[in-house]
Design a protein around this motif. Structure first.
Motif, PDB file in Angstrom:
ATOM      1  N   ASP A 235      55.294 -31.368 -39.042  1.00 27.91           N
ATOM      2  CA  ASP A 235      56.414 -31.967 -39.964  1.00 27.91           C
ATOM      3  C   ASP A 235      56.154 -33.221 -39.956  1.00 27.91           C
ATOM      4  O   ASP A 235      54.918 -33.974 -39.682  1.00 27.91           O
ATOM      5  CB  ASP A 235      57.726 -31.514 -39.629  1.00 27.91           C
ATOM      6  N   TYR A 236      56.898 -33.949 -41.450  1.00 32.86           N
ATOM      7  CA  TYR A 236      56.298 -34.901 -42.076  1.00 32.86           C
ATOM      8  C   TYR A 236      57.310 -36.004 -41.238  1.00 32.86           C
ATOM      9  O   TYR A 236      58.215 -36.095 -41.122  1.00 32.86           O
ATOM     10  CB  TYR A 236      56.463 -35.114 -43.705  1.00 32.86           C
ATOM     11  N   LYS A 237      56.466 -37.232 -41.050  1.00 30.58           N
ATOM     12  CA  LYS A 237      56.798 -38.516 -40.057  1.00 30.58           C
ATOM     13  C   LYS A 237      57.994 -38.750 -40.306  1.00 30.58           C
ATOM     14  O   LYS A 237      58.847 -39.471 -39.829  1.00 30.58           O
ATOM     15  CB  LYS A 237      55.655 -39.084 -39.648  1.00 30.58           C
ATOM     16  N   ASP A 238      58.272 -39.400 -41.978  1.00 32.28           N
ATOM     17  CA  ASP A 238      59.273 -39.673 -42.170  1.00 32.28           C
ATOM     18  C   ASP A 238      60.416 -39.119 -42.204  1.00 32.28           C
ATOM     19  O   ASP A 238      61.960 -39.795 -42.381  1.00 32.28           O
ATOM     20  CB  ASP A 238      59.142 -39.909 -43.924  1.00 32.28           C
ATOM     21  N   LEU A 239      60.679 -38.029 -42.041  1.00 32.76           N
ATOM     22  CA  LEU A 239      61.617 -36.983 -41.941  1.00 32.76           C
ATOM     23  C   LEU A 239      62.489 -37.508 -40.377  1.00 32.76           C
ATOM     24  O   LEU A 239      63.194 -36.902 -40.493  1.00 32.76           O
ATOM     25  CB  LEU A 239      61.552 -35.438 -41.503  1.00 32.76           C
ATOM     26  N   HIS A 240      61.548 -37.903 -39.192  1.00 32.18           N
ATOM     27  CA  HIS A 240      62.274 -37.822 -37.987  1.00 32.18           C
ATOM     28  C   HIS A 240      62.381 -39.895 -38.124  1.00 32.18           C
ATOM     29  O   HIS A 240      62.744 -39.789 -36.836  1.00 32.18           O
ATOM     30  CB  HIS A 240      61.017 -37.675 -37.100  1.00 32.18           C
ATOM     31  N   GLN A 241      62.545 -40.475 -39.014  1.00 28.62           N
ATOM     32  CA  GLN A 241      62.637 -41.704 -38.745  1.00 28.62           C
ATOM     33  C   GLN A 241      63.719 -41.504 -39.769  1.00 28.62           C
ATOM     34  O   GLN A 241      64.470 -41.264 -40.720  1.00 28.62           O
ATOM     35  CB  GLN A 241      61.661 -42.779 -39.634  1.00 28.62           C
TER      36      GLN A 241
END
Length: 451
Positions: A235-241
């Motif tokens: 998944d995209y990294k910004d979704l976990h930030q």
């Protein structure tokens, strides 16, 4: 045998091979740089643009082609500008292959995530295609290296970092995107480097590549779905930030205090990465293609004579004859074009190009009937849209004059360069007689004379 005897024997063998090539009249000799340019004055040794001697521009030069370096293509102080001061007809044509490389470089530089190595585009296309086709296998190999007890700690750390990057959905999607783009750029680049390519065909290749990129601009979700099929858990990294919100204390008077529009995940990657890459490629292709379109505008009416009215033919001929006023007669060119239009209408051919029309006139021996048109066609066909084949000859010098062969005479350097550049012709030469003559010269045994 001493070490000094090797170079002399090799030199004799090379001279014998070059002599054999010259016997077959394949090529006489290599031109020297001093044949085209005068020597650099002492005060201008740091100037990258070599001064042009007066004798160089005595010929009627019709075009010039270089790469896009500023010292060559500069419109004020570049080499092409200095040549045009001596010869107004020397139209500057930037190398199409270099221009296409710069298009890709600009697109890769516009987004940090899209950066590529500085190697040639053919190597990039092969590497990205291999990575795209074997993504899972490469990732599994890295995992095997990471868990191996014999692997050193430094290698394990580097492997762990690579695995972490390869698992990001952004990199997987970029691999899918670049594999499609680079494959088309690479194939176009190969065709642009052909020696017999004409400007009209090269200009169409630029336009067709821009059209291809415009078509795939809306295919982002297909690339994303293909990447998710390979790695469903990515998944995209910004979704976990954590989402950063703007402080209310920094809001200026009169500004709306409601939540500003922000994108994340797929939409953010499409807007901030995918669209800039595609749009930069399309924009740069259109900018770089303007140079070739201006030349096609001058010569293009020859390919469309069958569909032009007589008044349109007269306008195009007038513009063309005003530019090439030394070589072309306006009134005669108009009459010849009207005559050629009627002649082509009698032929059962749907599409005409300058190259095919020229071959048709030559095969039917009609040069004396259309002399001005033949001259115009020769000018157009002599224009080089690429100079890659010529630059490869200079690149050979890095392979020939290396550290182990740093000192050699000019004659031997020319001979080695000739053999290296014309290796395709050299492979067709029969060496049996050359080797036999060389063996007889170096043979130590001599037959005793009969008493």
């Amino acid at each position: 045998m001493s070490k000094r005897s090797y170079p002399s024997g090799a030199s004799k063998r090379q001279r014998a091979i070059v002599k054999e090539i010259n016997k077959k009249k394949i090529i006489n000799s290599l031109p020297k740089l001093t044949d085209f340019f005068s020597s650099v004055p002492p005060k201008e040794e740091t100037n990258l643009v070599l001064p042009i001697s007066q004798e160089t521009i005595t010929i009627n030069q019709q075009s010039q082609s270089y790469d896009n370096a500023a010292n060559m293509s500069g419109q004020y102080a570049g080499l092409q500008a200095r040549i045009k001061e001596k010869c107004n007809f020397a139209i500057f044509i930037p190398c199409a292959a270099h221009s296409l490389n710069l298009v890709g470089v600009r697109a890769a530089e516009c987004v940090m995530e899209a950066s590529l190595s500085e190697t040639r585009w053919s190597a990039q296309a092969d590497a990205v295609t291999a990575l795209c086709n074997g993504y899972k296998e490469i990732l599994d190999a890295l995992k095997t290296i990471e868990i191996d007890d014999k692997t050193s700690p430094n290698v394990k750390n580097e492997t762990h970092g690579l695995i972490k990057k390869m698992k990001k959905l952004e990199n997987i999607v970029l691999t899918e995107i670049w594999s499609k783009i680079l494959s088309r750029i690479n194939e176009t680049n190969k065709n642009l480097q052909k020696e017999n390519l004409t400007i009209d065909v090269g200009s169409k290749l630029f336009d067709s590549l821009a059209g291809f990129l415009s078509e795939i601009r809306d295919n982002f979700y297909s690339y994303e779905s293909s990447a998710r099929e390979k790695f469903p858990d990515s998944d995209y990294k910004d979704l976990h930030q954590r989402t950063k919100n703007r402080s209310i204390h920094l809001t200026l008077p009169g500004e709306l205090t409601n939540k500003s529009t922000s994108f994340s995940g797929s939409e953010k990657f499409k807007i901030e990465t995918y669209f800039p890459i595609i749009d930069t490629l399309i924009t740069q292709l259109k900018i770089r293609g303007k140079s070739y379109k201006s030349i096609n505008k001058l010569f293009g009416f020859f390919s469309n004579l069958k569909n032009l009215e007589t008044k349109e033919v007269q306008v195009h001929c007038k513009t063309f004859a005003e530019f090439y006023h030394v070589d072309i007669n306006e009134n005669e060119l108009i009459l010849e074009c009207i005559h050629l239009k009627a002649y082509l209408s009698e032929l059962d051919i749907s599409e005409f190009s300058i190259s095919s029309t020229y071959k048709c006139l030559k095969s039917n021996r009609l040069e004396e009937i259309f002399p001005n048109i033949i001259i115009s066609f020769r000018i157009f066909l002599s224009m080089m849209i690429t100079n890659c084949s010529g630059e490869r000859s200079f690149s050979k010098l890095n392979l020939i004059k290396e550290e182990l062969r740093s000192t050699m005479s000019q004659k031997r350097l020319n001979s080695l360069s000739l053999m290296s550049i014309e290796h395709e012709l050299l492979s067709s030469v029969d060496y049996e007689n050359v080797i036999e003559d060389f063996a007889n010269e170096k043979a130590r045994k001599k037959p005793l004379k009969s008493i």
